[in-house]
Design an enzyme around this catalytic site. Structure first.
Site, PDB file in Angstrom:
ATOM      1  N   SER A 101      52.891  32.818  50.111  1.00  0.00           N
ATOM      2  CA  SER A 101      52.340  34.240  50.284  1.00  0.00           C
ATOM      3  C   SER A 101      50.834  33.928  50.542  1.00  0.00           C
ATOM      4  O   SER A 101      50.540  33.331  51.452  1.00  0.00           O
ATOM      5  CB  SER A 101      52.672  35.368  49.170  1.00  0.00           C
ATOM      6  OG  SER A 101      51.902  36.563  49.429  1.00  0.00           O
ATOM      7  N   ASP A 248      52.140  35.425  54.396  1.00  0.00           N
ATOM      8  CA  ASP A 248      53.562  35.695  54.666  1.00  0.00           C
ATOM      9  C   ASP A 248      53.701  36.966  55.539  1.00  0.00           C
ATOM     10  O   ASP A 248      54.984  37.268  55.951  1.00  0.00           O
ATOM     11  CB  ASP A 248      54.721  35.389  53.724  1.00  0.00           C
ATOM     12  CG  ASP A 248      54.577  36.337  52.517  1.00  0.00           C
ATOM     13  OD1 ASP A 248      53.459  37.096  52.634  1.00  0.00           O
ATOM     14  OD2 ASP A 248      55.560  36.696  51.922  1.00  0.00           O
TER      15      ASP A 248
END
Length: 454
Positions: A101, A248
């Site tokens: 992420s 992401d």
């Protein structure tokens, strides 16, 4: 205490902590747990972000799945929400996103999604961990024609682009003007492969930055965790709006035309306002976490909306939404869930909902951002004994101090105390109207907690 999974899947330094051997075990155990009730050969999708270690982790993951006997579709570099969407659309048995992420490039991670395109619950993660350490993985080895098959399915990203066209084409075409120009920051991450295509397909004028990933520059001074560059870009080019995704692609934050940040709380207010005008906000309710700003709470009350708050983590927001039939929720970080469209946070979807709200209301981003007056927040960590960090709720002295402080605020401030999940700390978060005042009060509260729970 779970051994491998944290609050958002497994996340570690790639190849030293998140080793190929560990990934292989996670894959094999995950394939078993997520498909043990099926009566057919399971199909699992794999997507990843742009980190250099992505193909290494992917290879180990594929090996684990194929060894179990599952078939694999490799989606390549693709945003997390696209994987969630495709899992449902293709009726896959499960999916995995390989990403850390918003973390720096040396980290990587593994997030599992169920056949419904939702992050799997804690109970299933715990079951995967048990299987990994049970010594039974060798028994689940496919042989001969039972070994799984993998195939490249990079073209499936076009289904995700069509998803946006289907929902936004007409709205954008009817309302867009040539002088409405959006700045896009893809954080050199997963949205770098698709954001530009979506905006081109919808005919939204844009300028794009941080869209040249090299495996190392993901989130590097860019994206939703570093908004300074986008702010400068918006002001220099006199843009209508700036939007920033994370590595992401499941989060989105924005910058208005004056250079001010539009955080997740403001996005929830803007989108809820737009949905309610169309009578599409279910039960006139927003779901957020306890970390959401007091300003969002006041916005909800002043506008006749209900605000339900959960513990921190988008999975708990989603659980509450599913449990009570709500369709809008999210976090301050820009992780916004629009359940009528996708069962996970979706950065591109969030940005298009913001653009839709602007175009339909004919208001500037700064005007919509003013729907919420954000209160200053201060977070102080109190160092305590590890075995006592959950005792603050039972301690009379701490309870009395909290009650006294809330009485002083009289609705114009808030105290939130919560233990760290991983460290010997109790986090003290205080909101109020005056930055200096709440900083002083937070330090005093942290001192009381440290002295009481040392």
């Amino acid at each position: 205490m779970r051994k491998y999974f944290g609050t958002d899947g497994i996340r570690r330094i790639a190849n030293t902590e998140l080793t190929p051997e560990l990934v292989y075990k996670v894959a094999k155990a995950g394939a078993y747990v997520l498909s043990k009730h099926t009566d057919h050969t399971p199909t699992i999708l794999i997507g990843r972000d742009t980190r250099r270690s992505g193909t290494l982790i992917e290879s180990a993951m594929v090996a684990g799945f194929l060894s179990y006997g599952a078939n694999v579709k490799l989606l390549g570099v693709i945003p997390t929400p696209a994987v969630a969407y495709l899992t449902r659309k293709l009726n896959a048995d499960a999916s995995v996103v390989i990403s850390a992420s918003h973390n720096t490039f040396e980290f990587n991670g593994i997030k599992y999604f169920s056949n419904k395109g939702m992050k799997i619950p804690d109970t299933l993660e715990e079951e995967i961990e048990e299987m990994m350490d049970s010594g039974k993985l060798e028994e689940m080895t496919a042989v001969n024609d039972k070994i799984g098959i993998s195939e490249y399915s990079f073209e499936l990203i076009n289904e995700y682009i069509y998803f946006f066209r289907k929902h936004f084409d007409e709205i954008i075409e009817q309302n867009i003007t040539k002088d409405f120009i959006v700045g896009i920051d893809t954080a050199n991450g997963a949205t770098s492969v698709v954001a530009e295509k979506v905006f081109q397909a919808l005919g939204i004028p844009y300028k794009i930055i941080n869209n040249e990933p090299d495996g190392i520059n993901i989130n590097e001074n860019c994206g939703s965790t570093h908004l300074e560059g986008l702010k400068k870009f918006v002001l220099e080019h006199k843009l209508s709006l700036g939007i920033a995704y994370d590595g992401d692609g499941d989060r989105c934050l924005a910058i208005d035309e004056k250079g001010n940040e539009i955080d997740g709380d403001k996005l929830l207010a803007i989108i809820s306002n737009n949905l309610r005008e169309e009578k599409k906000l279910k039960q006139d309710t927003i779901v957020a976490t306890v970390m959401s700003n007091l300003g969002l709470n006041k916005y909800a009350k002043e506008n006749g909306l209900e605000l339900i708050q959960t513990k921190v983590g988008d999975r708990y927001v989603l659980e509450q939404m599913l449990k009570q039939g709500f369709n809008l929720g999210g976090e301050q970080s820009g992780h916004i869930i629009l359940l009528d469209y996708n069962p996970t946070g979706d950065g591109i979807l969030t940005s298009l909902m913001l653009i839709k709200a602007m175009l339909e209301s004919k208001k500037k981003a700064s005007e919509l951002g003013n729907l919420v007056k954000l209160y200053p927040q201060v977070l102080i960590n109190a160092k305590v004994s590890s075995d006592k960090k959950y005792d603050y709720e039972k301690n009379a002295k701490i309870k009395e101090a909290i009650e006294q402080l809330e009485k002083e605020f009289d609705g114009n401030g808030r105290v939130l105390i919560r233990p760290s999940g991983t460290e010997p700390l109790v986090r003290v978060m205080i909101e109020g109207e005056d930055q200096n005042d709440i900083t002083k009060k937070a330090k005093e509260m942290a001192k009381i907690i440290e002295e009481t729970l040392k």
